[in-house]
Enzyme design. Structure first.
Site, mmCIF file in Angstrom:
data_model
loop_
_atom_site.group_PDB
_atom_site.id
_atom_site.type_symbol
_atom_site.label_atom_id
_atom_site.label_comp_id
_atom_site.label_asym_id
_atom_site.label_seq_id
_atom_site.Cartn_x
_atom_site.Cartn_y
_atom_site.Cartn_z
ATOM 1 N N GLY A 41 0.825 -1.203 0.000
ATOM 2 C CA GLY A 41 0.000 0.000 0.000
ATOM 3 C C GLY A 41 0.856 1.248 0.000
ATOM 4 O O GLY A 41 2.058 1.216 0.267
ATOM 5 N N GLY A 82 0.721 5.311 1.441
ATOM 6 C CA GLY A 82 0.055 6.282 2.295
ATOM 7 C C GLY A 82 0.703 7.643 2.188
ATOM 8 O O GLY A 82 1.603 7.865 1.376
ATOM 9 N N GLY A 83 0.223 8.567 3.033
ATOM 10 C CA GLY A 83 0.768 9.920 3.002
ATOM 11 C C GLY A 83 2.182 10.011 3.519
ATOM 12 O O GLY A 83 2.862 11.012 3.301
ATOM 13 N N PHE A 84 2.656 8.980 4.220
ATOM 14 C CA PHE A 84 3.974 9.062 4.838
ATOM 15 C C PHE A 84 4.931 8.000 4.309
ATOM 16 O O PHE A 84 6.040 7.862 4.822
ATOM 17 C CB PHE A 84 3.852 8.931 6.370
ATOM 18 C CG PHE A 84 3.004 10.000 6.987
ATOM 19 C CD1 PHE A 84 3.533 11.236 7.285
ATOM 20 C CD2 PHE A 84 1.666 9.777 7.231
ATOM 21 C CE1 PHE A 84 2.744 12.230 7.842
ATOM 22 C CE2 PHE A 84 0.864 10.756 7.790
ATOM 23 C CZ PHE A 84 1.408 11.990 8.094
ATOM 24 N N GLY A 85 4.534 7.243 3.312
ATOM 25 C CA GLY A 85 5.472 6.276 2.756
ATOM 26 C C GLY A 85 4.780 5.113 2.075
ATOM 27 O O GLY A 85 3.550 5.016 2.038
ATOM 28 N N ARG A 86 5.606 4.224 1.549
ATOM 29 C CA ARG A 86 5.133 3.027 0.862
ATOM 30 C C ARG A 86 5.442 1.808 1.730
ATOM 31 O O ARG A 86 6.499 1.745 2.367
ATOM 32 C CB ARG A 86 5.826 2.893 -0.498
ATOM 33 C CG ARG A 86 5.571 4.074 -1.409
ATOM 34 C CD ARG A 86 6.547 4.126 -2.577
ATOM 35 N NE ARG A 86 6.339 3.035 -3.530
ATOM 36 C CZ ARG A 86 5.518 3.117 -4.573
ATOM 37 N NH1 ARG A 86 4.845 4.229 -4.801
ATOM 38 N NH2 ARG A 86 5.382 2.105 -5.409
ATOM 39 N N VAL A 87 4.539 0.842 1.752
ATOM 40 C CA VAL A 87 4.686 -0.337 2.602
ATOM 41 C C VAL A 87 4.861 -1.565 1.712
ATOM 42 O O VAL A 87 4.091 -1.772 0.768
ATOM 43 C CB VAL A 87 3.467 -0.524 3.525
ATOM 44 C CG1 VAL A 87 3.673 -1.716 4.451
ATOM 45 C CG2 VAL A 87 3.215 0.740 4.336
ATOM 46 N N LYS A 131 7.909 -0.344 6.006
ATOM 47 C CA LYS A 131 7.422 0.970 5.563
ATOM 48 C C LYS A 131 8.599 1.907 5.357
ATOM 49 O O LYS A 131 9.435 2.093 6.247
ATOM 50 C CB LYS A 131 6.460 1.560 6.596
ATOM 51 C CG LYS A 131 5.834 2.882 6.142
ATOM 52 C CD LYS A 131 4.711 3.300 7.048
ATOM 53 C CE LYS A 131 3.991 4.515 6.485
ATOM 54 N NZ LYS A 131 2.846 4.923 7.314
ATOM 55 N N ASP A 184 -3.221 9.167 14.700
ATOM 56 C CA ASP A 184 -3.664 8.914 13.325
ATOM 57 C C ASP A 184 -4.555 7.675 13.270
ATOM 58 O O ASP A 184 -4.338 6.774 12.465
ATOM 59 C CB ASP A 184 -2.461 8.752 12.406
ATOM 60 C CG ASP A 184 -2.798 9.031 10.945
ATOM 61 O OD1 ASP A 184 -3.828 9.673 10.694
ATOM 62 O OD2 ASP A 184 -2.025 8.614 10.061
#
Length: 405
Positions: free
Chosen positions: A154, A156-161, A176, A272
């Site tokens: 996935g 997200g706003g703070f990185g890729r997992v 992540k 969050d």
């Protein structure tokens, strides 16, 4: 040798003949960035199955400038051999061996430096006490198969997992990648990450450790096979969860928040809480994950003022005024999460004419009009019992304006 034009030249000449002006081999490459630390140099030679003898009578090396010239009178004598063999060794064997040696050393050095740069990490002295929680970048690189897109879980706003399998233990993990532009506060951040790694609760995704690299921070979590909850709520291609499954996930996340806020040795503010940060394990239990924004403080003390962070539409209104993240701001986010799960809608739903409607406003409007059940996810219309303990009607009543007036 290296001249100021950053060239590596290899020349061959008889032992008493001056060095030729035109090199036999020439390579344009700057070795100043490679030969920085201690360097080990060895000699090797081979002619296959032919039995021969090779001798190094002398060699000269200089980091900067002209290498010292050979004084032929000071070179040792060769072991006793025939005159023709001795001549061949001096005039052909030695120069060729030196040329092969130089090229071999240059090639090996170049490969080693490239390998080190590829897996280079940032190490600070203060990290020594966090050793058990630090992963090597090489292991994470191998585990995720070079962070290839096929392993992407996935974005997200703070990185890729990414999904990964640790090469030694064969444990499945989620990695992540979080970018950071400066070192300001990174020491405190790592300290909190390591502290959060000590959390132990059945409804919290275990943070296993981290890896700090130039311009990048990698966080390593337990792998959850069913992915994040938002995939089941908002992705049309995914199977829909029943109300009992959703209610079980809600209770699990609530239990995890109670542990973070009241039961652990410090107060942990997640900051969050949302469906995309709730992971579903193999038994369909909800686990709160992604502690990249979490903050800790001691019980009985007040949290420090901080920047307003989190995801829009989950942030409590008072955060914009005080800047303080508290257990109450987490509970507000949890309330938005509850509506997500029950209604199958995001906190802000785009509408026609480029307008959007807040989920909270829509639910309150339906409640005031006496049609609260119209807010439920359409896939749940026949999946609950009116008035039962886990019925969705009773559950909505718990959060009605009348109940909390």
């Amino acid at each position: 040798m290296m001249d100021w034009k950053k060239k590596l030249n290899v020349t061959i000449a008889p032992i008493k003949v001056p060095k030729p002006q035109i090199p036999l081999l020439s390579l344009s490459y700057d070795l100043s960035s490679i030969i920085l630390d201690s360097v080990y140099v060895g000699f090797s030679s081979s002619t296959g199955s032919v039995l021969t003898s090779h001798y190094i009578l002398g060699w000269s090396f200089q980091m900067n400038g002209q290498a010292q010239a050979f004084d032929l009178s000071r070179l040792p004598k060769l072991p006793p051999v025939g005159p023709q063999e001795q001549s061949k060794i001096l005039t052909i064997g030695l120069p060729v061996s030196l040329a092969v040696l130089l090229l071999t050393v240059a090639s090996i050095t170049f490969i080693v430096i490239r390998w080190k740069k590829k897996y280079a990490e940032v190490f600070e002295d203060w990290e020594l006490k966090y050793g058990p929680h630090r992963f090597s970048y090489k292991d994470l690189y191998v585990a995720t198969k070079r962070f290839r897109d096929k392993e992407l879980l996935g974005v997200g706003g703070f990185g890729r997992v990414y999904k990964g399998i640790l090469p030694t233990s064969k444990i499945e993990v989620a990695v992540k990648r979080v970018s950071h532009e400066s070192k300001q506060g990174i020491k405190e951040f790592i300290a909190e990450i390591v502290s959060i790694g000590q959390l132990r609760h059945r409804n919290i995704v275990q943070l296993l450790g981290y890896c700090l690299r130039k311009g990048e921070l990698l966080l390593v979590y337990d792998y959850m096979p069913n992915g994040s909850l938002d995939n089941f709520l908002f992705c049309p291609s995914s199977s829909r969860l029943s109300w009992r499954q959703r209610f079980q996930i809600i209770k699990g996340v609530a239990s995890g928040l109670v542990y973070l806020h009241e039961e652990w040795e410090q107060v942990v503010i997640h900051r969050d809480v949302k469906a995309s940060n709730v992971l579903v394990d193999c038994e369909w239990n909800g686990r709160l994950g992604d502690f990249g924004l979490a903050r800790l403080y001691d019980h009985g003390t007040n949290p420090l003022t901080t920047h307003v962070v989190g995801t829009l539409d989950y942030i409590a209104p008072e955060m914009t005024k005080t800047g303080k993240a508290t257990t109450s701001t987490d509970v507000f986010s949890f309330g938005a999460f509850l509506l997500e799960v029950a209604c199958g809608r995001r906190p802000i739903e785009p509408q026609e004419l480029d307008e959007s409607i807040a989920l909270v406003d829509w639910v309150v409007s339906c409640w005031n009009r006496g049609v609260i059940l119209e807010t439920t996810d359409l896939s749940l219309q026949s999946d609950y019992v009116r008035g039962s303990g886990v019925g969705i009607e009773t559950w909505f009543a718990l959060f009605s304006p009348d109940t909390h007036s």
